[in-house]
Design a protein around this motif. Structure first.
Motif, PDB file in Angstrom:
ATOM      1  N   THR A  35      45.428  46.304  30.458  1.00 25.46           N
ATOM      2  CA  THR A  35      44.570  45.744  31.506  1.00 25.46           C
ATOM      3  C   THR A  35      44.631  46.548  32.797  1.00 25.46           C
ATOM      4  OG1 THR A  35      46.294  44.223  32.270  1.00 25.46           O
ATOM      5  CG2 THR A  35      44.743  43.388  30.602  1.00 25.46           C
ATOM      6  N   LEU A  36      45.623  47.417  32.937  1.00 26.10           N
ATOM      7  CA  LEU A  36      45.748  48.254  34.138  1.00 26.10           C
ATOM      8  C   LEU A  36      45.088  49.615  33.962  1.00 26.10           C
ATOM      9  CD1 LEU A  36      49.497  47.586  35.026  1.00 26.10           C
ATOM     10  CD2 LEU A  36      47.459  46.382  35.849  1.00 26.10           C
ATOM     11  N   ILE A  88      50.117  38.285  38.360  1.00 24.79           N
ATOM     12  CA  ILE A  88      49.560  39.452  37.683  1.00 24.79           C
ATOM     13  C   ILE A  88      50.003  40.773  38.302  1.00 24.79           C
ATOM     14  CG2 ILE A  88      47.555  38.183  36.851  1.00 24.79           C
ATOM     15  CD1 ILE A  88      45.913  39.675  39.074  1.00 24.79           C
ATOM     16  N   SER A  89      50.680  40.748  39.449  1.00 25.15           N
ATOM     17  CA  SER A  89      51.139  41.992  40.069  1.00 25.15           C
ATOM     18  C   SER A  89      52.280  42.584  39.249  1.00 25.15           C
ATOM     19  CB  SER A  89      51.608  41.744  41.503  1.00 25.15           C
ATOM     20  OG  SER A  89      50.533  41.342  42.312  1.00 25.15           O
ATOM     21  N   ASN A 109      47.708  45.578  40.669  1.00 20.68           N
ATOM     22  CA  ASN A 109      47.202  44.235  40.969  1.00 20.68           C
ATOM     23  C   ASN A 109      47.897  43.681  42.213  1.00 20.68           C
ATOM     24  OD1 ASN A 109      45.438  44.293  38.770  1.00 20.68           O
ATOM     25  ND2 ASN A 109      46.955  43.408  37.403  1.00 20.68           N
ATOM     26  N   GLU A 112      48.150  40.066  43.971  1.00 18.60           N
ATOM     27  CA  GLU A 112      47.457  39.232  42.978  1.00 18.60           C
ATOM     28  C   GLU A 112      45.960  39.528  42.896  1.00 18.60           C
ATOM     29  OE1 GLU A 112      49.458  37.365  40.940  1.00 18.60           O
ATOM     30  OE2 GLU A 112      51.006  38.269  42.167  1.00 18.60           O
ATOM     31  N   LYS A 113      45.543  40.714  43.317  1.00 21.57           N
ATOM     32  CA  LYS A 113      44.129  41.097  43.271  1.00 21.57           C
ATOM     33  C   LYS A 113      43.923  42.090  42.129  1.00 21.57           C
ATOM     34  CE  LYS A 113      43.769  40.506  48.211  1.00 21.57           C
ATOM     35  NZ  LYS A 113      44.116  41.193  49.437  1.00 21.57           N
ATOM     36  N   PRO A 114      43.197  41.687  41.087  1.00 19.56           N
ATOM     37  CA  PRO A 114      42.946  42.604  39.974  1.00 19.56           C
ATOM     38  C   PRO A 114      42.278  43.895  40.465  1.00 19.56           C
ATOM     39  CG  PRO A 114      42.246  40.387  39.414  1.00 19.56           C
ATOM     40  CD  PRO A 114      42.575  40.384  40.882  1.00 19.56           C
ATOM     41  N   GLY A 115      42.792  45.024  40.013  1.00 21.43           N
ATOM     42  CA  GLY A 115      42.225  46.321  40.380  1.00 21.43           C
ATOM     43  C   GLY A 115      42.750  46.897  41.678  1.00 21.43           C
ATOM     44  N   ARG A 147      40.351  49.986  41.740  1.00 18.55           N
ATOM     45  CA  ARG A 147      39.858  50.500  40.462  1.00 18.55           C
ATOM     46  C   ARG A 147      38.394  50.910  40.577  1.00 18.55           C
ATOM     47  NH1 ARG A 147      42.249  48.181  35.679  1.00 18.55           N
ATOM     48  NH2 ARG A 147      41.839  46.155  36.555  1.00 18.55           N
TER      49      ARG A 147
END
Length: 151
Positions: A35-36, A88-89, A109, A112-115, A147
């Motif tokens: 996912t990363l 998620i970090s 992340n 806790e912010k995706p991307g 990202r």
């Protein structure tokens, strides 16, 4: 996905528990962290460099014009945010045998912010400590990253 990562890390930590306490686990690759995977541009501007790439083999810094540096066998700190952390970090130390330490830590992340990806000094470049070697400064110069490829 988080359970697969946690299980893999717990198995690795259990395997070295008899040796002593472990702050991080060295990974052979980034399996389990799919996912990363992707390309991250400075401030989210993916037309600018340097850019960080996370792929199956590890971390890459792309400075543009063919100037690329790979850091394989990253260290992953499953316990960086505390034993009860379930967000998620993730914290990684790209690893170089010749660095004499972990120059910086990469937070994927971030907050806790995706991307979101942030690179911060670790063993070098902190106030009162040894200076950051010029070789690693570009990683810090582009931070924070976001990202480029949307998922």
């Amino acid at each position: 996905m988080h359970r697969a990562i946690a299980g893999r890390v717990l198995a690795a930590v259990a395997g070295i528990a008899g040796i002593g306490s472990a702050g991080a686990v060295t990974l052979e690759d980034m399996t389990g962290f799919e996912t990363l995977y992707g390309r991250y541009g400075p401030g989210g501007d993916c037309a600018k460099y340097p850019q960080v790439v996370i792929d199956a083999a590890g971390f890459v810094l792309d400075r543009g014009q063919g100037r690329v540096e790979r850091a394989s066998r990253p260290e992953y700190s499953a316990s960086f945010f505390g034993p009860e952390y379930a967000g998620i970090s993730a914290a990684f130390w790209p690893y170089w045998n010749d660095a004499g330490g972990n120059p910086f830590v990469v937070f994927a992340n971030h907050d806790e912010k995706p991307g979101a990806l942030v690179v911060e000094p670790h063993d070098f470049g902190w106030k009162g400590g040894p200076p950051m070697p010029a070789r690693f400064q570009p990683w810090l110069d582009g931070s924070p990253y976001a990202r480029c490829d949307t998922r």
